[in-house]
Scaffold this motif. Sequence first.
Motif, PDB file in Angstrom:
ATOM      1  N   GLU A  19       0.842  -1.199   0.000  1.00 24.82           N
ATOM      2  CA  GLU A  19       0.000   0.000   0.000  1.00 24.82           C
ATOM      3  C   GLU A  19       0.877   1.249   0.000  1.00 24.82           C
ATOM      4  N   CYS A  20       1.708   1.352  -1.004  1.00 26.25           N
ATOM      5  CA  CYS A  20       2.618   2.492  -1.106  1.00 26.25           C
ATOM      6  C   CYS A  20       1.803   3.772  -1.335  1.00 26.25           C
ATOM      7  N   PRO A  21       1.983   4.792  -0.502  1.00 26.26           N
ATOM      8  CA  PRO A  21       1.115   5.966  -0.553  1.00 26.26           C
ATOM      9  C   PRO A  21       1.164   6.737  -1.865  1.00 26.26           C
ATOM     10  N   MET A  22       2.264   6.643  -2.618  1.00 23.53           N
ATOM     11  CA  MET A  22       2.372   7.411  -3.860  1.00 23.53           C
ATOM     12  C   MET A  22       1.882   6.640  -5.080  1.00 23.53           C
ATOM     13  N   CYS A  23       1.368   5.420  -4.898  1.00 20.43           N
ATOM     14  CA  CYS A  23       0.970   4.592  -6.037  1.00 20.43           C
ATOM     15  C   CYS A  23      -0.286   5.137  -6.720  1.00 20.43           C
ATOM     16  N   PRO A  24      -0.272   5.321  -8.041  1.00 22.93           N
ATOM     17  CA  PRO A  24      -1.445   5.835  -8.765  1.00 22.93           C
ATOM     18  C   PRO A  24      -2.658   4.916  -8.693  1.00 22.93           C
ATOM     19  N   ARG A  25      -2.461   3.641  -8.345  1.00 19.08           N
ATOM     20  CA  ARG A  25      -3.583   2.708  -8.268  1.00 19.08           C
ATOM     21  C   ARG A  25      -4.670   3.232  -7.331  1.00 19.08           C
ATOM     22  N   ILE A 123       4.664   0.215   2.234  1.00 25.41           N
ATOM     23  CA  ILE A 123       3.868  -0.248   3.367  1.00 25.41           C
ATOM     24  C   ILE A 123       3.409  -1.692   3.145  1.00 25.41           C
ATOM     25  N   GLY A 124       3.765  -2.551   4.099  1.00 24.71           N
ATOM     26  CA  GLY A 124       3.438  -3.961   4.009  1.00 24.71           C
ATOM     27  C   GLY A 124       4.650  -4.831   3.748  1.00 24.71           C
ATOM     28  N   SER A 125       5.815  -4.205   3.522  1.00 29.15           N
ATOM     29  CA  SER A 125       7.037  -4.951   3.269  1.00 29.15           C
ATOM     30  C   SER A 125       8.033  -4.727   4.399  1.00 29.15           C
ATOM     31  N   SER A 126       8.985  -5.623   4.511  1.00 30.61           N
ATOM     32  CA  SER A 126      10.042  -5.546   5.520  1.00 30.61           C
ATOM     33  C   SER A 126      11.377  -5.321   4.821  1.00 30.61           C
TER      34      SER A 126
END
Length: 334
Positions: A19-25, A123-126
């Motif tokens: 859930e990367c905040p800058m993703c256009p999705r 977000i969601g990755s380590s």
Amino acid sequence: MQPNSLSFNLEPTFRCNLECPMCPRFSSEDPHLDMSGDTFDRILEAMHYAHTVDFTGWGEPLLHRGIYGMIHRASERACLTTMTSNGTALNEKNRRALIESGLARLVISVDGMRAATYEPIRIGSSFEKLTQRITRLASLIKNSKSPLELGVAFTIQEKNAEDLELIPSWMGSVGVKVLHLKHLNVLSNRGDWDLSFLKYVRSGSPLDEEPLRRVEKRLAMLKAEAETKGIRVEIHSEFPLTSSMIGRHCLATPLDSVYFSYEGKVSPCCHFGHHVSRFFEGKFYPAASLSYGDIRRQSFEEVWQTDSFQSFREGFQSKQFPKECSTCYLLYGK
């Protein structure tokens, strides 16, 4: 249009596990689904026109259950096969499957060199687990003498600019020798604008030199150190950044590339493949898309030769660029 003259960009899936905040999705209401086998078969029929097939869309390609077979079938047609991934699915089984598929180039997005920087962006990755996965893949490539080229991508934004100087030593530790850099230049909303250095080079405004001076000093230091470590650095944004907004041949190369969405819609590039909003020069533009056909119902030749698609390409040939591209930073090399 001649055989082996185009670059095909396929979107295996619109799904992603981060859930990367800058993703256009997140600015799109299009359903998050996978490309069907039938749709891929239709694209395969036209693959003799392609010299390169990139299996990257707005989703995470390794989530598609048939991805390794898709890569293999494209590779069998003598196409250079490439992919960008977030790397989270690179377990032992998948690492081996990628190498066996014939994939020629894999780029993994790593937007931070520390957990404190990377994890709030991806977000969601380590960060620790991703570092282990990349290290093990690099080792497998080396030990198996695979020709797979492994690289990392770093999207520069204010949240991670301080990590630029850490990249060469981290890449040396994991065994990767190719680095792709670009600014955060696909902006969907005010939040993206606030994160990006592009706000400092807004056309018609005086350059805010201090933030740019700092980030470009870091970039220069990174490049110098990378050279001493044998790391190839490719910068896909203007360097140094300027306020000039002169149309170019676009970073997405729409004259010799084409984008297939997971549902088979044919667009000039991934930025038109879905209903996605834009934030350009401080102004919001509602979600829109641009497609010229559907590979499920038309042949690729029919789509390529439509009047509207030809007119779009002619705009780039004459440098009277399509109005749909005027609010995209890639047109201006940013």
